[in-house]
Motif scaffolding. Structure first.
Motif, short mmCIF file in Angstrom:
data_model
loop_
_atom_site.label_atom_id
_atom_site.label_comp_id
_atom_site.label_asym_id
_atom_site.label_seq_id
_atom_site.Cartn_x
_atom_site.Cartn_y
_atom_site.Cartn_z
N GLU A 144 43.72 31.08 93.50
CA GLU A 144 43.87 29.66 93.83
C GLU A 144 44.26 28.90 92.58
N GLY A 145 44.90 27.75 92.78
CA GLY A 145 45.29 26.97 91.63
C GLY A 145 45.79 25.60 92.03
N LYS A 146 46.02 24.80 91.03
CA LYS A 146 46.53 23.44 91.26
C LYS A 146 47.96 23.50 91.76
N ILE A 171 43.76 29.43 86.83
CA ILE A 171 42.98 29.76 85.64
C ILE A 171 42.77 31.27 85.60
N SER A 172 43.20 31.88 84.51
CA SER A 172 43.06 33.33 84.35
C SER A 172 41.59 33.71 84.17
N LYS A 173 41.18 34.76 84.85
CA LYS A 173 39.80 35.24 84.74
C LYS A 173 39.62 36.17 83.55
N LYS A 174 40.74 36.52 82.92
CA LYS A 174 40.67 37.43 81.77
C LYS A 174 40.24 36.66 80.53
N ARG A 175 39.22 37.14 79.87
CA ARG A 175 38.70 36.48 78.68
C ARG A 175 38.74 37.45 77.49
N PRO A 176 39.48 37.09 76.44
CA PRO A 176 39.48 37.94 75.24
C PRO A 176 38.08 38.02 74.64
N ALA A 177 37.84 39.04 73.88
CA ALA A 177 36.53 39.22 73.24
C ALA A 177 36.26 38.08 72.25
N HIS A 178 35.00 37.73 72.14
CA HIS A 178 34.52 36.75 71.15
C HIS A 178 35.06 35.34 71.40
N THR A 179 35.29 34.99 72.64
CA THR A 179 35.74 33.64 72.95
C THR A 179 34.53 32.74 73.19
N THR A 180 34.72 31.44 73.06
CA THR A 180 33.64 30.49 73.28
C THR A 180 33.39 30.34 74.78
N PRO A 181 32.22 29.88 75.18
CA PRO A 181 31.89 29.75 76.61
C PRO A 181 32.85 28.84 77.38
N ASP A 182 33.43 27.85 76.69
CA ASP A 182 34.31 26.92 77.39
C ASP A 182 35.78 27.34 77.34
N TYR A 183 36.03 28.58 76.91
CA TYR A 183 37.41 29.07 76.85
C TYR A 183 38.00 29.22 78.24
N TYR A 184 39.25 28.82 78.37
CA TYR A 184 39.98 29.12 79.60
C TYR A 184 41.47 29.16 79.29
N LYS A 185 42.19 29.87 80.12
CA LYS A 185 43.63 29.99 79.95
C LYS A 185 44.31 29.69 81.29
N ALA A 186 45.18 28.71 81.29
CA ALA A 186 45.91 28.35 82.50
C ALA A 186 47.20 29.17 82.57
N VAL A 187 47.49 29.67 83.77
CA VAL A 187 48.71 30.44 84.00
C VAL A 187 49.51 29.69 85.06
N GLY A 188 50.70 29.27 84.72
CA GLY A 188 51.48 28.46 85.66
C GLY A 188 52.89 28.96 85.85
N ASN A 189 53.43 28.62 87.01
CA ASN A 189 54.82 28.96 87.29
C ASN A 189 55.31 28.12 88.46
N TYR A 190 56.64 28.09 88.61
CA TYR A 190 57.25 27.30 89.68
C TYR A 190 57.60 28.20 90.87
N LEU A 191 57.14 27.80 92.03
CA LEU A 191 57.41 28.58 93.24
C LEU A 191 57.80 27.65 94.39
N LYS A 210 52.68 40.89 89.24
CA LYS A 210 52.44 40.58 87.83
C LYS A 210 51.66 39.30 87.66
N PHE A 211 52.01 38.28 88.46
CA PHE A 211 51.32 36.99 88.37
C PHE A 211 49.86 37.13 88.80
N ILE A 212 49.64 37.82 89.91
CA ILE A 212 48.28 38.01 90.40
C ILE A 212 47.43 38.77 89.40
N GLU A 213 47.98 39.82 88.82
CA GLU A 213 47.24 40.62 87.83
C GLU A 213 46.92 39.81 86.58
N THR A 214 47.84 38.89 86.23
CA THR A 214 47.60 38.02 85.07
C THR A 214 46.44 37.08 85.33
#
Length: 217
Positions: A144-146, A171-191, A210-214
């Protein structure tokens, strides 16, 4: 009679190749050009079904013998009984894919012809969110996303067709190691704004996967 074996995106590709071939015939293309178009169409359709049975191959190869627009339309219509439906999914299953959305607005599943969709999508206007459901490796996954309409036309990243677009940001559910609790990464594209049209245009699922896996990590 063969069992269904043609996925929606494969059927769209067959229609695309049929259209290219029919156009070459209709415009009286040079015989060498026409032969090249036939060979290209045959190769591309064959690549879609590397494990096709003899009966399936015979059914698909009929298209290369057709001459008129009416013939092409009849042939495509004759292939429809062999379309593989999007896997059956219930409202309860969809709700489980989005557990944080307690008031999730569901699509009208009874109004959908599941033969003609590769992915299930719907927009909740009240929250400006887009929801996508796809079967990946035999399991349903939901993202889901905006959802932000752009009021412009360009090429959809999923179907690569020139359509009215919306920006989909998840918002990607993948979190790199040693990230802060409030870390997030937005993944966007035009469809495509219209998911139904996107499903009609889609000929390749690689960008979708590829998008879903990201997003799911």
């Amino acid at each position: 009679m063969c069992e269904p074996f043609i996925s929606n995106h494969q059927f769209n590709d067959i229609k695309k190749q049929a259209g290219i071939l029919e156009h070459a015939i209709r415009t009286n293309a040079d015989p060498k050009v026409l032969e090249s178009v036939r060979y290209s169409a045959e190769s591309k359709i064959s690549e879609l079904f590397p494990d096709a049975s003899d009966n399936q191959k015979q059914m698909l190869e009929t298209i290369f013998k057709l001459r008129t627009a009416d013939d092409f339309q009849k042939h495509l219509k004759a292939l429809e009984p062999y379309l593989v439906e999007f896997p059956q999914i219930s409202a309860k299953q969809i709700l489980k894919l989005f557990p944080k959305n307690k008031k999730l607005k569901l699509p009208d599943l009874l109004a959908i012809d599941f033969r003609y969709i590769t992915y299930l999508s719907w927009v909740d206007i009240s929250t400006n969110k887009l929801f996508i459901v796809y079967q990946l490796n035999g399991q349903f996954v939901g993202i889901e996303g905006k959802y932000t309409p752009t009021n412009k036309k360009s090429f959809c990243f999923l179907c690569n067709r020139y359509e009215e677009l919306a920006l989909f940001t998840a918002i990607s559910k993948k979190r790199p190691a040693h990230t802060t609790p409030d870390y997030y990464k937005a993944v966007g594209n035009y469809l495509c704004m219209n998911g139904h049209e996107c499903n009609k245009n889609l000929t390749d699922v690689s960008a979708l996967i590829k998008f879903i896996e990201t997003v799911i990590g």
